[in-house]
Structures are given as C-alpha cells and as structure tokens.
Write an enzyme that holds these catalytic residues in place. Structure first.
Site, short mmCIF file in Angstrom:
data_model
loop_
_atom_site.label_atom_id
_atom_site.label_comp_id
_atom_site.label_asym_id
_atom_site.label_seq_id
_atom_site.Cartn_x
_atom_site.Cartn_y
_atom_site.Cartn_z
N SER A 1 7.27 0.24 -12.88
CA SER A 1 8.05 1.22 -13.65
C SER A 1 9.33 0.68 -14.26
O SER A 1 9.71 1.08 -15.35
CB SER A 1 8.37 2.43 -12.78
OG SER A 1 7.18 3.16 -12.58
N ASP B 1 4.32 -6.16 -4.02
CA ASP B 1 3.96 -5.32 -5.17
C ASP B 1 4.37 -3.87 -4.95
O ASP B 1 3.78 -3.17 -4.13
CB ASP B 1 2.45 -5.43 -5.39
CG ASP B 1 1.97 -4.54 -6.52
OD1 ASP B 1 2.81 -4.06 -7.30
OD2 ASP B 1 0.75 -4.33 -6.63
N CYS C 1 3.23 6.01 -7.01
CA CYS C 1 2.13 6.11 -6.05
C CYS C 1 2.23 7.37 -5.21
O CYS C 1 3.33 7.72 -4.76
CB CYS C 1 2.19 4.95 -5.06
SG CYS C 1 2.12 3.36 -5.81
N GLY D 1 4.79 1.95 -4.46
CA GLY D 1 5.10 2.01 -5.90
C GLY D 1 5.74 3.34 -6.30
O GLY D 1 5.53 4.38 -5.67
N VAL E 1 0.87 -1.17 0.00
CA VAL E 1 0.00 0.00 0.00
C VAL E 1 0.91 1.22 0.00
O VAL E 1 1.50 1.59 1.02
CB VAL E 1 -0.98 -0.01 1.20
CG1 VAL E 1 -1.81 1.28 1.21
CG2 VAL E 1 -1.90 -1.23 1.12
P1 XMP Z 1 6.60 0.08 -9.11
O1 XMP Z 1 7.36 0.70 -7.99
O2 XMP Z 1 7.15 -1.23 -9.53
O3 XMP Z 1 5.13 -0.18 -8.52
O4 XMP Z 1 6.43 1.01 -10.27
C1 XMP Z 1 4.11 -0.74 -9.27
C2 XMP Z 1 2.87 -0.89 -8.44
O5 XMP Z 1 2.37 0.40 -8.03
C3 XMP Z 1 0.97 0.28 -7.76
N1 XMP Z 1 0.28 1.37 -8.44
C4 XMP Z 1 -0.22 2.43 -7.81
N2 XMP Z 1 -0.27 2.76 -6.50
N3 XMP Z 1 -1.35 4.79 -7.06
C5 XMP Z 1 -0.84 3.94 -6.12
O6 XMP Z 1 -0.91 4.25 -4.94
C6 XMP Z 1 -1.35 4.52 -8.38
O7 XMP Z 1 -1.80 5.32 -9.21
C7 XMP Z 1 -0.76 3.28 -8.78
N4 XMP Z 1 -0.60 2.69 -10.00
C8 XMP Z 1 0.05 1.51 -9.74
C9 XMP Z 1 0.52 -1.06 -8.26
O8 XMP Z 1 0.37 -1.92 -7.14
C10 XMP Z 1 1.68 -1.49 -9.15
O9 XMP Z 1 1.79 -2.87 -9.31
#
Ligand code: XMP
Length: 499
Positions: free
Chosen positions: A380, A356, A323, A320, A317
């Site tokens: 990313s 995740d 995020c 990311g 939570v």
């Molecule tokens: P990384 O760090 O690998 O993370 O780019 C990918 C994960 O980020 C989550 N994700 C989000 N979390 N707002 C959030 O709080 C968002 O807009 C968002 N988009 C993706 C998701 O769990 C993903 O796998």
C-alpha cells in the site's frame, strides 16, 4: 540478537501446552530498537546492500508487491533503478504479464540487442504508429537483414506527407556513424559525444547488425548507479505465478520475456500446492531463474519451501494493510515474531527471507531487517505513488490512489479466468467468493523515487543508531525492547497540535 520471543518455536512439538501457555506473538509496534554505541559519522558510511535470493543482490532492501494496484512495468522500472526490484502481478493474461516484464527488460541495457526496426517500404504514418506503440523515439530502417538508415522523431516532426516512404526521410546508412560489435560502453560514449549523435549501431565486417548503444542508456547508468541490473545491463524484474493450472505456461512466457525472478504467490504458502508448484518450477526451469516462494509464518514453512527449491521465502500471513485473513480465518502470526522465527530457519538454510506486509514507515523496515529479514515487500505505501497502476482520484479536495487486496472481493471477481488464461465466466458466483482482503484508497505520495529515498534515508539513520555499517551488522547488533501502549503513544507526535 537479544529478543525474548520466538513464540512459535516455543510451542515445539509438545502436545502438553495447555490453553494458558500460548506463546507470545509481537509485531512492529510492540517493540523498539535500543540505540547502540556508534562509530558511524555519516549516513553515507553505511551500505544497504542485501541478498534478495541466493544469487541476486539488491542495493536497497525493498521489493514492490505483486498486487495489481502496485506493480506493473512503471513501478518495476523505478524500483530497479533505485536499487530494489519490482514483482509484476499475475492478475492478467500471461502474454500481458510477459509484455510488462519485456518492457522492464527493454528499458535500458549496455547494448540494445534487438532494437526496434521498420522496413524501408513503410510509410511515415506507419513509422509514427510503431514509435507510439513501442514508446520509442527511434527506429532502425532495414532492407531485409541490412541496415539502410535510422529514423528518429526529429526526422518526422515537420513531415506533412504521411504516405511518404521512410527511406526518403531517414538518415541514410552512408551518413551513419557505426562501430564494431566489440565496442565498449566507454568507447561508445566517446563516439556518441564526438559526433553529437544518440544511437550507435554495432555492425560487423559483413554489415550484420549486432545491436545499438544509445546515449539514453548511458545517461540512465550514470543517473542510477545503484540500479539492480543483469549482466547485460538490463534492469532486473520479477513476476508472480499462482499454483493452479496454467502456472507453468505462464512461467515459461515470463522466462521468454527475460524475467529474473519468479514468485510463487499463494496466501497459504505452507501448503502442498505451493510446495509442489515450487518443486515443479525448479525442476522444469533449472537455474535459468530464481524462485521465491511464500507466504509462510513458521520455520517449518521456510524449510519445506527451501527444500522444494525456493531461492528465497516470503514471510507474512495477515500483516498487510489490506488483509483480513486473520479476521476471516483466525490464522496468522504477528509479523515481527514470524520474521524472527523464519529468519533463523532461513539463516540455517542459506535462504534469504522477504518480510511481506505491514510496513508503514521506515522504522518498520528497520525493525523487519533487524529481526532477521534480508528484504521487505511493500504494497500500500507504494500504491500511493505515481508509478503504481491506475489514476489518482480526488476526495474532499485531496489526491488518493487505490490499493486493493488481491484476495478482496473486487480482485477475486476481476481475475476469474485470467490466471489459467481461460475465458472469464459470464456470470460470477458471488456466494463462492470468500474475501480475505479489502479495497481501499491511500493518500497520493508523489513519485516513488522520493518515497524510496525517504525510506532508505530512514534505514541509513537506523543503521547508524545500531552502530552498524551493513544490514548483517544491524542484525548482529539488534537489541529490541518491548513497549507498552504508553510507549507506543510516546513514540508518535503527542501533546501538540499538528499543523
Ligand atoms: P502492505 O501492508 O505493504 O502489504 O500493503 C502488502 C502485502 O499484503 C498481502 N496481500 C494480502 N493479504 N489478503 C491478504 O490476507 C489480501 O487480499 C492481500 N492482498 C495482498 C501480500 O502479501 C502483499 O505483498
């Protein structure tokens, strides 16, 4: 594993904790793994196999994120060939998402059970169009249910008359080499080699077509021995669904397309919406598909989703790269602590944990696994590779690709209506959108295969530092040490000028 932090568990059910007794939450940069005596002599001596869900095992612990800048069919095919798995995002209409799943399932197999076909009356122009749309180099020519020939790109290469019937340019049935339906892949390989052909139709005594074995599939199998495959030799793939109206119809379309894993994808997975959706999917789809649910950051979250029928739980939570949930809502748990707590619950319940978000390099991958996760989901880092959707863009002479949070403003706007399959609204109510993600660019990193081999190479070295031959041994041997900002600084290149 001697890790002195299980911060959330430390809170327990007690109401007595005063504001000065907050538990400590740590993340990847707060710790290092302490090297252990190792009998591993080569990085090749270790195994990176690990469960994705209760019933599916991967050969590398990497899952690509269900983000629209990360996973469509090209990424999912590359991930599965490397031994991981891709999760196709849900930010398009259900039939488009199902078509992406179908592309992965068709990419390779032991036997192509429903090969692309064309009628004998079709023209050369129609055959060329069909090959383009289906992205295939060969079609079986059928007269009703009977195979009457094979048409390949080579037959069409120098054909000037676009209106000519395919029956006149194909290789006719009398010249085709065919084999019975029970032909093994090794027998097929010998036949293909002997006759220097690329496709072997399997026909029964009545002439009924049972499928085709292709040289391309056999070559793929040799080139990708670690690939994640189902029992028919097709690459495995996952796809995400939401929890709002229409998710069941979407899941059914995905299942029809052959999906192996459905991911119930919601930012606050420890919610009744997510629990109910997981329970409903489990009840309606039975054991036909594995279900991953998330995201959570506590043991209770894992327990509730597992009890609802999840075969794996996604943890994270706010960690990311794109995020801003923690900034916007104030909620989240530093990822290493969340993994440690959730993994303990997952272990008790026999439910694998997917860490995740927040993986920036192979060292984070090793720490996440050492802390108890069975796999990691990556966004990313993978968004920067050739196989992610979208074009590369140039900025100040360097190549980049886009990575955007699925709760970012842009993603929110562009997905309005597509989750339920309704028509998108004509006007967007900007005020109603509270973004929990950002839109960003990431450096272009080349082909995903190269990036994965660096990640897995780092993991193999990590296993060797832990004196572990497997990921469970890494978890058993892991001893973390907390470090300070000085330690973080010491861990990267320092006091040198990078060239
Ligand atoms: P990384 O760090 O690998 O993370 O780019 C990918 C994960 O980020 C989550 N994700 C989000 N979390 N707002 C959030 O709080 C968002 O807009 C968002 N988009 C993706 C998701 O769990 C993903 O796998």
């Amino acid at each position: 594993m001697a890790v002195p932090v299980s911060p959330i568990a430390a809170m327990g059910e007690s109401d007595d904790l005063g504001p000065t007794e907050f538990p400590l939450g740590l993340t990847f940069d707060d710790v290092l793994l302490i090297p252990r005596r190792s009998s591993i002599r080569s990085r090749g001596d270790v195994s990176t196999a690990t469960p994705l869900t209760r019933r599916i095992t991967l050969n590398i612990p990497i899952v690509s994120a269900n983000m629209d800048t990360v996973t469509e069919s090209a990424m999912a095919i590359a991930l599965a060939r490397a031994g991981g798995i891709g999760i196709i995002h849900r930010f398009n209409l259900p039939d488009r998402q199902a078509a992406e799943v179908a592309k992965v399932k068709r990419a390779e197999s032991y036997v192509v059970e429903s090969p692309y076909t064309i009628g004998t009356g079709a023209t050369v122009a129609e055959a060329r169009a069909a090959m383009r749309v289906w992205d295939t180099g060969g079609l079986l020519v059928m007269d009703g249910g009977a195979l009457v020939g094979i048409l390949t790109e080579r037959d069409l290469l120098f054909e000037d008359d676009a209106q000519r019937p395919v029956a006149e340019v194909m290789t006719p049935r009398a010249q085709l080499i065919v084999a019975p339906p029970n032909t093994s892949v090794d027998e097929a390989k010998a036949i293909l080699h002997r006759h220097k052909i690329e496709k072997l139709p399997l026909l029964d005594e009545q002439g009924k077509l049972h499928g085709v074995i292709t040289s391309k599939d056999i070559v793929q199998r040799q080139q990708h021995p670690l690939a994640t495959k189902d029992r028919k030799g097709r690459l495995r793939v996952g796809a995400a669904v939401g929890v709002r109206s229409g998710y069941m119809a979407r899941a059914e379309a995905l299942l029809k397309a052959g999906v192996d894993v459905i991911v119930v994808d919601i930012a606050h997975g420890h919610s009744e919406n997510a629990i109910d959706a997981t329970r409903t999917l489990r009840r309606q789809l039975g054991a036909a598909v594995e279900i991953i649910a998330g995201n959570v950051a506590t043991a209770e979250g894992v327990e509730d989703l597992a009890e609802a029928g999840a075969d794996a739980v996604k943890v994270g939570v706010g960690p990311g790269s794109i995020c801003i949930t923690r900034i916007v809502t104030g909620f989240g748990v530093p990822q290493l602590s969340a993994i440690i707590e959730c993994a303990a619950a997952g272990q008790r319940l026999g439910v694998p944990i997917i860490a995740d978000g927040g993986i920036r390099a192979s060292g984070d991958l090793v720490k996440a696994l050492a802390a108890g996760a069975q796999t990691v989901m990556i966004g990313s880092l993978l968004a920067g590779t050739t196989e992610s959707p979208g074009m590369t863009i140039m900025r100040r002479g360097r190549k980049y690709k886009v990575s955007r949070g699925m709760a970012s403003l842009a993603a929110n706007i562009s997905r309005q209506g597509v989750e339920s399959g309704d028509k998108p609204p004509e006007e967007v109510d900007w005020q109603a959108v509270v973004a929990e993600g950002v839109e960003a660019v990431v450096p272009y990193r080349g082909d995903v295969g190269e990036m994965l081999s660096q990640m897995v190479g780092g993991l193999r070295s990590g296993l060797s530092y832990a004196g572990a031959r497997t990921i469970p041994e890494l978890q058993a041997n892991a001893r973390f040490v907390r470090i300070t900002q000085a330690g973080v600084k010491e861990s990267g290149p320092h006091d040198v000028e990078l060239t």
